[in-house]
Design an enzyme around this catalytic site. Structure first.
Site, PDB file in Angstrom:
ATOM      1  CD  GLU A  52      -3.031  -0.619  -0.174  1.00 11.85           C
ATOM      2  OE1 GLU A  52      -3.155   0.560  -0.537  1.00 11.85           O
ATOM      3  OE2 GLU A  52      -3.591  -1.555  -0.766  1.00 11.85           O
TER       4      GLU A  52
ATOM      5  CE1 TYR B 294      -7.098   3.497   0.067  1.00 10.88           C
ATOM      6  CE2 TYR B 294      -4.690   3.493   0.260  1.00 10.88           C
ATOM      7  CZ  TYR B 294      -5.853   2.985  -0.292  1.00 10.88           C
ATOM      8  OH  TYR B 294      -5.781   1.960  -1.177  1.00 10.88           O
TER       9      TYR B 294
ATOM     10  CG  ASP C  56      -8.294   4.957  -3.776  1.00 13.38           C
ATOM     11  OD1 ASP C  56      -9.486   5.090  -4.155  1.00 13.38           O
ATOM     12  OD2 ASP C  56      -7.494   4.195  -4.363  1.00 13.38           O
TER      13      ASP C  56
HETATM   14  N1  ADE Z   1      -3.743   0.487  -5.126  1.00 12.05           N
HETATM   15  C1  ADE Z   1      -3.795   0.517  -3.804  1.00 12.05           C
HETATM   16  N2  ADE Z   1      -4.129  -0.701  -3.301  1.00 12.05           N
HETATM   17  C2  ADE Z   1      -4.265  -1.528  -4.365  1.00 12.05           C
HETATM   18  C3  ADE Z   1      -4.575  -2.893  -4.507  1.00 12.05           C
HETATM   19  N3  ADE Z   1      -4.775  -3.659  -3.442  1.00 12.05           N
HETATM   20  N4  ADE Z   1      -4.642  -3.387  -5.754  1.00 12.05           N
HETATM   21  C4  ADE Z   1      -4.415  -2.580  -6.810  1.00 12.05           C
HETATM   22  N5  ADE Z   1      -4.113  -1.303  -6.742  1.00 12.05           N
HETATM   23  C5  ADE Z   1      -4.035  -0.767  -5.530  1.00 12.05           C
END
Ligand code: ADE
Length: 282
Positions: free
Chosen positions: A41, A124, A142
């Site tokens: 993340e 987040y 997000d």
């Molecule tokens: N961006 C943030 N978390 C994500 C996830 N789990 N899969 C794809 N894009 C992401």
């Protein structure tokens, strides 16, 4: 804004139906280890999935557990981060791992308040850890999820954060929070631009024209900071030599690079290993 149960169900079905044929297979979707979820993340915060994929694998190979990251030297963490940009994220991850290791006996506290008190972990990311690692039924918002909700529930008219969060909270299907958010992530990455391009709402509510001139990346301070970090990843430098090399390779003047180096020192991304020698922090 309370939603009607049938509207909630209709929207959930729409997203899950789309996901059946568009689901992406990504490495952080095969694990529920909160440490690896945190790493993915934080990497995905400002970097595209295609660039994160090889780095995530490399990072996890070098630092497979929160304890191994906590014990690593700052310079090793910064070396692995090469090519990702926004190097401060690497420092934050390292510090967060040290706190979790020392204060929480390597166990992630499953609490938004505690997680978001760690360096580099905002609301987040804290929620993402709870959803993707602990399968908690809570909503994450997000940029893309905000745009999806703004489009489907507010005809593309911007809403305060609180209003979007309230709608997001109502949309989470009980017991399927993990799948729901992965589906929304894919919808946001693949389908959202088509939806907004074809939106019947947008012509009536055009965005205000953006009058700030966007400077190209290779002219931005971030670009020059990145090149300084790349040189120092290779070896220690006399500050004067480092500045001379930067001027020869990338132009600009000594004052500009003194300021850049000064900021990198302040932020803890560089250190003086002896009075005029610049290196990565140990
Ligand atoms: N961006 C943030 N978390 C994500 C996830 N789990 N899969 C794809 N894009 C992401």
């Amino acid at each position: 804004m309370p939603l009607l149960p049938q509207d909630i169900r209709k929207f959930q079905n729409k997203i899950f139906h789309w996901w059946k044929t568009h689901r992406r297979d990504l490495p952080w979707r095969h694990i529920h280890d909160p440490y690896r979820i945190m790493v993915s993340e934080v990497m995905l915060q400002q970097t595209q999935v295609s660039r994160v994929l090889p780095k995530y694998t490399e990072f996890i190979k070098s630092f497979p557990t929160v304890q191994s990251l906590a014990r690593a030297s700052t310079s090793d963490v910064l070396k692995i981060w090469k090519g990702m940009g926004y190097n401060r994220r690497a420092l934050y991850l390292h510090k967060a791992a040290q706190i979790i290791s020392k204060k929480y006996d390597n166990q992630f506290p499953p609490s938004i308040q505690l997680l978001s008190s760690f360096p580099g972990i905002g609301t987040y990311t804290a929620r993402a850890i709870l959803v993707f690692a602990f399968k908690k039924d809570i909503a994450m918002v997000d940029t893309n999820i905000r745009k999806i909700i703004t489009h489907f529930f507010f005809k593309d008219i911007k809403q305060p954060e609180k209003v979007i969060q309230e709608v997001a909270d109502q949309l989470v299907p009980t017991g399927k929070s993990w799948e729901w958010h992965q589906a929304l992530m894919d919808f946001g990455a693949i389908e959202l631009k088509n939806v907004l391009l074809l939106s019947p709402f947008t012509p009536n509510h055009p965005n205000p024209p953006n009058l700030t001139k966007k400077i190209p990346f290779y002219e931005s301070t971030r670009f020059f900071r990145g090149r300084i970090m790349d040189l120092v990843r290779e070896k220690k430098w006399k500050e004067k030599e480092l500045i001379k090399t930067m001027i020869r390779k990338h132009g600009k003047d000594a004052k500009f690079y003194q300021d850049c180096i000064g900021k990198l020192l302040q932020e803890g991304l560089l250190t003086h290993s002896s009075p005029s020698i610049i290196s990565l922090p140990e």
